[in-house]
Design a protein around this motif. Structure first.
Motif, short mmCIF file in Angstrom:
data_model
loop_
_atom_site.label_atom_id
_atom_site.label_comp_id
_atom_site.label_asym_id
_atom_site.label_seq_id
_atom_site.Cartn_x
_atom_site.Cartn_y
_atom_site.Cartn_z
N MET A 1 -9.18 17.58 17.08
CA MET A 1 -8.52 17.21 15.85
C MET A 1 -7.46 18.27 15.55
O MET A 1 -7.72 19.46 15.65
CB MET A 1 -9.58 17.14 14.74
N SER A 2 -6.31 17.78 15.16
CA SER A 2 -5.21 18.70 14.91
C SER A 2 -5.38 19.42 13.57
O SER A 2 -6.13 18.98 12.70
CB SER A 2 -3.88 17.94 14.92
N ALA A 3 -4.65 20.51 13.43
CA ALA A 3 -4.70 21.28 12.19
C ALA A 3 -4.19 20.45 11.01
O ALA A 3 -4.72 20.57 9.90
CB ALA A 3 -3.86 22.55 12.33
N ALA A 4 -3.22 19.58 11.26
CA ALA A 4 -2.69 18.72 10.20
C ALA A 4 -3.74 17.72 9.73
O ALA A 4 -3.86 17.45 8.52
CB ALA A 4 -1.44 17.99 10.68
N GLU A 5 -4.51 17.18 10.67
CA GLU A 5 -5.58 16.24 10.30
C GLU A 5 -6.67 16.95 9.50
O GLU A 5 -7.16 16.42 8.50
CB GLU A 5 -6.17 15.59 11.55
N VAL A 6 -7.04 18.14 9.94
CA VAL A 6 -8.05 18.91 9.20
C VAL A 6 -7.55 19.21 7.80
O VAL A 6 -8.30 19.09 6.82
CB VAL A 6 -8.41 20.21 9.97
N GLU A 7 -6.29 19.56 7.66
CA GLU A 7 -5.71 19.85 6.34
C GLU A 7 -5.72 18.59 5.47
O GLU A 7 -6.00 18.67 4.26
CB GLU A 7 -4.30 20.40 6.48
N ARG A 8 -5.44 17.45 6.06
CA ARG A 8 -5.48 16.20 5.31
C ARG A 8 -6.90 15.95 4.76
O ARG A 8 -7.08 15.60 3.60
CB ARG A 8 -5.04 15.04 6.20
N PHE A 9 -7.91 16.16 5.60
CA PHE A 9 -9.29 16.00 5.15
C PHE A 9 -9.65 17.04 4.09
O PHE A 9 -10.34 16.75 3.13
CB PHE A 9 -10.27 16.08 6.33
N ILE A 77 -14.74 23.82 7.42
CA ILE A 77 -13.30 23.91 7.67
C ILE A 77 -12.90 25.37 7.77
O ILE A 77 -12.20 25.78 8.71
CB ILE A 77 -12.49 23.18 6.58
N LYS A 78 -13.35 26.16 6.82
CA LYS A 78 -13.01 27.59 6.80
C LYS A 78 -13.50 28.29 8.07
O LYS A 78 -12.83 29.18 8.60
CB LYS A 78 -13.63 28.24 5.57
N ASP A 79 -14.68 27.89 8.55
CA ASP A 79 -15.28 28.51 9.74
C ASP A 79 -14.82 27.87 11.05
O ASP A 79 -15.38 28.17 12.11
CB ASP A 79 -16.81 28.44 9.65
N ASP A 80 -13.83 26.97 10.98
CA ASP A 80 -13.33 26.25 12.17
C ASP A 80 -14.43 25.46 12.87
O ASP A 80 -14.44 25.34 14.10
CB ASP A 80 -12.64 27.20 13.15
N GLU A 81 -15.35 24.91 12.10
CA GLU A 81 -16.43 24.11 12.67
C GLU A 81 -16.37 22.67 12.16
O GLU A 81 -17.26 21.86 12.45
CB GLU A 81 -17.79 24.73 12.32
N TYR A 82 -15.34 22.34 11.40
CA TYR A 82 -15.23 21.01 10.82
C TYR A 82 -14.95 19.97 11.90
O TYR A 82 -14.20 20.20 12.83
CB TYR A 82 -14.10 20.97 9.78
N GLY A 83 -15.59 18.82 11.73
CA GLY A 83 -15.38 17.72 12.67
C GLY A 83 -16.40 17.71 13.80
O GLY A 83 -16.33 16.86 14.68
N TYR A 84 -17.34 18.65 13.77
CA TYR A 84 -18.39 18.71 14.79
C TYR A 84 -19.74 18.53 14.11
O TYR A 84 -20.00 19.08 13.04
CB TYR A 84 -18.34 20.04 15.54
N CYS A 85 -20.60 17.77 14.76
CA CYS A 85 -21.93 17.48 14.24
C CYS A 85 -22.73 18.77 14.10
O CYS A 85 -22.76 19.59 15.02
CB CYS A 85 -22.65 16.51 15.20
N VAL A 86 -23.38 18.94 12.95
CA VAL A 86 -24.15 20.16 12.71
C VAL A 86 -25.47 20.16 13.49
O VAL A 86 -26.10 21.21 13.60
CB VAL A 86 -24.42 20.40 11.21
N GLU A 87 -25.87 19.00 14.04
CA GLU A 87 -27.11 18.95 14.82
C GLU A 87 -26.87 19.09 16.31
O GLU A 87 -27.48 19.91 16.96
CB GLU A 87 -27.88 17.66 14.52
N CYS A 88 -25.97 18.26 16.86
CA CYS A 88 -25.80 18.27 18.32
C CYS A 88 -24.52 18.97 18.77
O CYS A 88 -24.36 19.26 19.95
CB CYS A 88 -25.83 16.84 18.86
N GLY A 89 -23.58 19.23 17.85
CA GLY A 89 -22.35 19.92 18.20
C GLY A 89 -21.26 19.02 18.76
O GLY A 89 -20.15 19.49 19.02
#
Length: 118
Positions: A1-9, A77-89
């Motif tokens: 996911m791009s930085a722009a998409e993360v910022e939109r979210f 988002i702050k930890d650069d972990e956004y968009g990944y499942c917290v259980e399976c990664g």
């Protein structure tokens, strides 16, 4: 996911958080204790007030839960972990995030969790 998409979210999450906080401030009166003085209020009016109070309290519980999910998503988002499942990664599908930007689980893990509750 791009930085722009993360910022939109991130912007969507911040906007929703602001809405929920505003709703919480305006809804606090409805959750107040209901007056049970029978000389001042009829039985049906009291029952209606109790029902309204219960509905308001449930709405508050849901707002609090959603706010918690949003804060956790903003932290990811702050930890650069956004968009990944917290259980399976695994990466969470962008369509899933478009529906619920605070989603912490991929569809597979969310489905497994729902099966476990049923």
């Amino acid at each position: 996911m791009s930085a722009a998409e993360v910022e939109r979210f991130r912007q969507r999450l911040l906007a929703r958080r602001a809405e929920l906080i505003a709703d919480t401030d305006t809804a606090s009166d409805a959750a107040n204790i209901v007056e049970l003085d029978q000389t001042r209020v009829g039985r049906l009016t009291r029952m209606d007030a109790l029902q309204q109070q219960a509905m308001s309290q449930e709405n508050q519980r849901r707002r609090t839960l959603e706010l918690t999910r949003i804060v956790q998503a903003l932290r990811r988002i702050k930890d650069d972990e956004y968009g990944y499942c917290v259980e399976c990664g695994e990466e969470i599908a962008e369509n899933r995030l478009a529906v619920d930007p605070a989603a912490p689980l991929c569809i597979g893990c969310a489905s497994e969790r729902e099966k476990g509750r049923g």
